[in-house]
Design a protein around this motif. Sequence first.
Motif, PDB file in Angstrom:
ATOM      1  N   VAL B  38       0.819  -1.221   0.000  1.00 39.43           N
ATOM      2  CA  VAL B  38       0.000   0.000   0.000  1.00 39.43           C
ATOM      3  C   VAL B  38       0.851   1.268   0.000  1.00 39.43           C
ATOM      4  O   VAL B  38       0.462   2.292  -0.562  1.00 39.43           O
ATOM      5  CB  VAL B  38      -0.982  -0.037   1.206  1.00 39.43           C
ATOM      6  N   GLN B  39       2.038   1.229   0.609  1.00 37.39           N
ATOM      7  CA  GLN B  39       2.889   2.427   0.681  1.00 37.39           C
ATOM      8  C   GLN B  39       3.173   2.987  -0.718  1.00 37.39           C
ATOM      9  O   GLN B  39       3.333   4.193  -0.885  1.00 37.39           O
ATOM     10  CB  GLN B  39       4.181   2.139   1.447  1.00 37.39           C
ATOM     11  N   CYS B  40       3.246   2.133  -1.735  1.00 41.28           N
ATOM     12  CA  CYS B  40       3.455   2.610  -3.110  1.00 41.28           C
ATOM     13  C   CYS B  40       2.202   2.435  -3.979  1.00 41.28           C
ATOM     14  O   CYS B  40       1.849   3.317  -4.751  1.00 41.28           O
ATOM     15  CB  CYS B  40       4.624   1.883  -3.764  1.00 41.28           C
ATOM     16  N   GLY B  42      -0.938   2.049  -2.989  1.00 41.62           N
ATOM     17  CA  GLY B  42      -2.106   2.765  -2.492  1.00 41.62           C
ATOM     18  C   GLY B  42      -3.148   1.901  -1.815  1.00 41.62           C
ATOM     19  O   GLY B  42      -3.237   0.697  -2.058  1.00 41.62           O
ATOM     20  N   GLU B  48      -1.719   4.848  -6.424  1.00 37.95           N
ATOM     21  CA  GLU B  48      -1.631   6.194  -5.845  1.00 37.95           C
ATOM     22  C   GLU B  48      -1.303   6.155  -4.357  1.00 37.95           C
ATOM     23  O   GLU B  48      -1.970   6.764  -3.524  1.00 37.95           O
ATOM     24  CB  GLU B  48      -2.948   6.951  -6.084  1.00 37.95           C
ATOM     25  N   GLY B  49      -0.252   5.394  -3.994  1.00 42.77           N
ATOM     26  CA  GLY B  49       0.188   5.328  -2.598  1.00 42.77           C
ATOM     27  C   GLY B  49       0.960   6.577  -2.189  1.00 42.77           C
ATOM     28  O   GLY B  49       1.313   7.405  -3.029  1.00 42.77           O
ATOM     29  N   ILE B  50       1.261   6.684  -0.891  1.00 38.93           N
ATOM     30  CA  ILE B  50       1.896   7.917  -0.386  1.00 38.93           C
ATOM     31  C   ILE B  50       3.265   8.162  -1.007  1.00 38.93           C
ATOM     32  O   ILE B  50       3.648   9.309  -1.207  1.00 38.93           O
ATOM     33  CB  ILE B  50       2.028   7.913   1.157  1.00 38.93           C
ATOM     34  N   ASN B  51       4.008   7.107  -1.323  1.00 38.16           N
ATOM     35  CA  ASN B  51       5.330   7.343  -1.916  1.00 38.16           C
ATOM     36  C   ASN B  51       5.216   7.899  -3.332  1.00 38.16           C
ATOM     37  O   ASN B  51       6.093   8.635  -3.791  1.00 38.16           O
ATOM     38  CB  ASN B  51       6.154   6.049  -1.914  1.00 38.16           C
ATOM     39  N   THR B  53       2.304   9.756  -4.404  1.00 38.38           N
ATOM     40  CA  THR B  53       1.684  11.087  -4.364  1.00 38.38           C
ATOM     41  C   THR B  53       2.614  12.120  -3.728  1.00 38.38           C
ATOM     42  O   THR B  53       2.449  13.314  -3.940  1.00 38.38           O
ATOM     43  CB  THR B  53       0.337  11.070  -3.617  1.00 38.38           C
TER      44      THR B  53
END
Lengths: 231, 125
Positions: B38-40, B42, B48-51, B53
């Motif tokens: 999920v970190q990449c 999403g 659209e994970g945090i790394n 966006t």
Amino acid sequence: MGGVRFSVIVVAGLVFLAPASPAAALDGAALAAENCAGCHDFSGPAPATFQGVLERRAPDLFYAGSKFNRPWLVEWLQAPTLIRRAGVMFLNNIVNEDGRDRIREASVMPCPAKLGAGEAEAVADYLMTLEDPAMAVGVVDPERDFKARKALRMFTKQLPCIGCHRIRFRKKEMGGISGPDLANAGARLNPDWIYARIENPQYWDPKTWMPRIEMSHRKREMLALFLAAMK
Amino acid sequence: MTKSATVLAGLIGVLAIAAGFAPARAAPAEENYRLYCVQCHGTLGNGEGINQTSGGLAVSPRNHANAKQMSELSDDHLRQAITGGGDAVDSSELMPAWGKTLTAEEIDELVLYLRELCRCEASRQ
């Protein structure tokens, strides 16, 4: 959760109220037990389950003596700055807007410790005793020459490191946020520990979301030297 | 509290094994996806994970929710990409190799989980 928040405020308050007395009279272990142990784990082991990781409130400090450089600890503990932009565990701080994840900034805060100079010295002395005797020392010689361009290419292109870590190179900041900011890694971290943390992330933290990546000793050493030079 | 909880959990574990239950199972795929992917990729699996966006990735993570794109990749391709990273399937090295972090069984279950996310099957094997 109300009780937890209340005790956090009380703990933070105590840090401020602690009397400023000469360093020699301060007991770092007692200060840490009283003011820091509510959030940080000083005895281990690290959580081994997903649930345990979601509930961890602050980075583990039970191997702090192997991990940190003492001068950085003394300075930082007096005025902590943010290291993990996504918080201790990113999943706890995500909001999704229009299909895109982002971090809810209000839920990410730096460490509340704001120690006096004497307290910081005493706590740093205590933290530096928390070593992992199994870690190999003398592996990385920070004075050794390395090719910065080549290391940068490894960190940003040949390996996925940049996806999760922010670094600064020639004044340019770049990188993802699910891992700690490494722009100041050389001041913060012991080069041997950097090497050991890359070699086997799960040894230090069984449920860390950094993958274990195979590479030669030489490449790992180069990455460690590259990060140790970031100050 | 944590200490006694750990002891208790340990005790239950010992009892479970003594009673002949299966030993600790691999983490379920959904949990692994949340912790590691999920970190990449999403929370929606759409890349659209945090790394991504936060501007950390030069190549966009694969949209695991896109049935058209995902059906073009065989299960074997997915397994190889997760195990050996982007490099192993001529994709971007920003996709990490998970073969030293997850077991082969966990990776097989992740492949099945990806098929749930895209609500699709491989158009060829």
